[in-house]
Write an enzyme that holds these catalytic residues in place. Structure first.
Site, PDB file in Angstrom:
ATOM      1  N   ARG A  52       0.807  -1.067  -0.018  1.00  0.00           N
ATOM      2  CA  ARG A  52      -0.052  -0.148  -0.094  1.00  0.00           C
ATOM      3  C   ARG A  52       0.821   1.139  -0.100  1.00  0.00           C
ATOM      4  O   ARG A  52       0.443   2.278  -0.315  1.00  0.00           O
ATOM      5  CB  ARG A  52      -1.027  -0.003   1.160  1.00  0.00           C
ATOM      6  CG  ARG A  52      -2.144   0.962   1.011  1.00  0.00           C
ATOM      7  CD  ARG A  52      -3.256   0.907   2.231  1.00  0.00           C
ATOM      8  NE  ARG A  52      -2.451   1.440   3.403  1.00  0.00           N
ATOM      9  CZ  ARG A  52      -2.517   0.733   4.504  1.00  0.00           C
ATOM     10  NH1 ARG A  52      -2.859  -0.711   4.518  1.00  0.00           N
ATOM     11  NH2 ARG A  52      -1.978   1.297   5.602  1.00  0.00           N
ATOM     12  N   TYR A 112     -15.423  19.498 -14.150  1.00  0.00           N
ATOM     13  CA  TYR A 112     -15.821  18.020 -14.005  1.00  0.00           C
ATOM     14  C   TYR A 112     -16.876  17.560 -13.065  1.00  0.00           C
ATOM     15  O   TYR A 112     -16.803  18.029 -12.093  1.00  0.00           O
ATOM     16  CB  TYR A 112     -14.530  16.999 -13.766  1.00  0.00           C
ATOM     17  CG  TYR A 112     -14.705  15.613 -13.735  1.00  0.00           C
ATOM     18  CD1 TYR A 112     -15.506  15.073 -14.905  1.00  0.00           C
ATOM     19  CD2 TYR A 112     -14.706  14.940 -12.869  1.00  0.00           C
ATOM     20  CE1 TYR A 112     -15.855  13.805 -15.096  1.00  0.00           C
ATOM     21  CE2 TYR A 112     -14.654  13.573 -12.781  1.00  0.00           C
ATOM     22  CZ  TYR A 112     -15.393  12.875 -13.981  1.00  0.00           C
ATOM     23  OH  TYR A 112     -15.688  11.635 -13.867  1.00  0.00           O
ATOM     24  N   ASP A 137      -6.571  21.441 -12.679  1.00  0.00           N
ATOM     25  CA  ASP A 137      -6.861  19.997 -13.411  1.00  0.00           C
ATOM     26  C   ASP A 137      -6.477  20.448 -14.691  1.00  0.00           C
ATOM     27  O   ASP A 137      -6.980  21.182 -15.580  1.00  0.00           O
ATOM     28  CB  ASP A 137      -8.520  19.778 -13.286  1.00  0.00           C
ATOM     29  CG  ASP A 137      -8.715  18.500 -13.833  1.00  0.00           C
ATOM     30  OD1 ASP A 137      -8.146  17.938 -14.903  1.00  0.00           O
ATOM     31  OD2 ASP A 137      -9.709  17.950 -13.356  1.00  0.00           O
ATOM     32  N   LYS A 163      -7.548   9.350 -19.072  1.00  0.00           N
ATOM     33  CA  LYS A 163      -7.778   9.961 -20.271  1.00  0.00           C
ATOM     34  C   LYS A 163      -6.517  10.320 -21.064  1.00  0.00           C
ATOM     35  O   LYS A 163      -5.916   9.281 -21.692  1.00  0.00           O
ATOM     36  CB  LYS A 163      -8.420  11.569 -20.215  1.00  0.00           C
ATOM     37  CG  LYS A 163      -9.495  11.713 -19.093  1.00  0.00           C
ATOM     38  CD  LYS A 163     -10.764  10.670 -19.362  1.00  0.00           C
ATOM     39  CE  LYS A 163     -11.946  10.997 -18.410  1.00  0.00           C
ATOM     40  NZ  LYS A 163     -11.795  10.690 -17.108  1.00  0.00           N
TER      41      LYS A 163
END
Length: 356
Positions: free
Chosen positions: A47, A98, A170, A195
């Site tokens: 992790r 978004y 972003d 993306k």
């Protein structure tokens, strides 16, 4: 990776995050499928780190000019950042952001955690006036999704600095190939690596890039605690996609610019929104929702799908989502222009438009 002068993005994308140039070293960092490591070193547990993430983070960080952290999705990265905002602090955000980002802001506000102020990011004076001493974070996209608006990043950064607020940009649409917000003064860059970064519609991943070491440590600790980590195979795929990012962005941008020009001349298109860079274009179809819905189902090459940034061209009418801002026209169709031949894309699109 060393050089006497800064390398260009196309070179960085290919060479960053590679193993050392030594005999018998692989050219690519192998996928590390491990959840547990032998104690006594710096890894300890799956992790906390993985060599496949580290290679991806090194490459993306080099492109953005900071240190990167990989997350399990773009929304995991967004949530990690917004979770750090202090109780009842103000977040100034672009109204056309978004939907997932706006959803998290609305959820946090409904639970009394934060206060949000949504602004028109194209109106710099409005943004500056919204930033005050209570503002902890200023969050926006440039270009915005799906309105394709461009923000004055340096001016907004200056106002945030004066108020003691941090700035998050972003950069999913522009990518580090076309824009480096950290170099313009932003504190944090966030990506949906799903993306353009990965670029092949086969990975869910997110990333945060920061310039300040102490902020990196805070976010790394947050990721360690919450476990919002990508899988090793996803990280490997994302890095493989990133290697061709400059080429894909160059081709998609050229296609988008030409399609924007042709679309502006078509009688069924009321408005074309293209900021002059990147592969994203939004158009407003004459007649509103009905014709726009017909358009996105009448093509053979263009795929009706909600994501973006892949090698294939996709599009959708954004107001089909109930949470989309009412300031977005009913007939707005967002196009993610791929790397196909532009004449083939236009023939398919024009045929559908002519049939409306």
């Amino acid at each position: 990776m060393t050089s006497e002068k800064p390398l260009k993005p196309a070179t960085v994308a290919v060479h960053a995050g590679r193993p050392p140039h030594e005999p018998d070293q692989p050219l690519n960092t192998p996928i590390t499928m491990a959840s547990t490591y032998v104690a006594g070193g710096g890894k300890e547990y799956g992790r906390y780190t993985n060599d496949s993430w580290t290679a991806f983070e090194e490459a993306l960080g080099a492109l953005e000019g900071g240190r990167a952290l990989a997350f399990s999705s773009g929304m995991a990265a967004v949530t990690a950042l917004l979770d750090l905002v202090g109780q009842e602090s103000v977040v100034v955000a672009a109204r056309h952001s978004y939907l997932g980002t706006l959803g998290v802001l609305a959820d946090l506000e409904a639970r009394g955690r934060i206060k949000s102020r949504l602004v028109d990011v194209t109106d710099t004076d409005e943004v500056v006036k919204a930033i005050d001493e209570d503002t902890a974070l200023v969050w926006f996209e440039s270009p915005t999704n799906p309105a394709m608006e461009v923000a004055d990043i340096p001016a907004i950064v200056a106002a945030a600095r004066a108020a003691g607020a941090q700035v998050v940009v972003d950069n999913t649409f522009a990518t580090p190939v076309l824009q480096n917000p950290l170099a313009l003064g932003a504190d944090i860059v966030v990506h949906s690596a799903t993306k353009y970064i990965a670029g092949h519609s086969d990975v869910l991943m997110g990333a945060i890039v920061v310039a300040e070491p102490s902020l990196y440590d805070v976010l790394k600790g947050r990721r360690d605690l919450t476990g919002a980590i990508p899988g090793p195979f996803e990280a490997w795929l994302a890095l493989r996609g990133l290697r061709t990012l400059p080429l894909r962005v160059e081709r998609a941008s050229a296609n988008a610019a030409e399609l924007a020009r042709r679309l502006a001349e078509h009688p069924r298109i009321e408005e074309v929104r293209y900021p002059g860079m990147g592969g994203m274009v939004s158009v407003v179809v004459a007649g509103g929702a009905g014709p726009a819905d017909v358009l996105v189902r009448a093509t053979s090459l263009w795929v009706h799908a909600t994501s973006l940034g892949g090698v294939e061209s996709t599009f959708e009418r954004r107001r089909r989502w109930k949470a989309e801002a009412p300031t977005i026209p009913e007939g707005l169709v967002r196009l993610s222009v791929g790397i196909e031949d532009v004449d083939d894309l236009w023939a398919d699109l024009k045929g559908a438009l002519d049939g409306l």
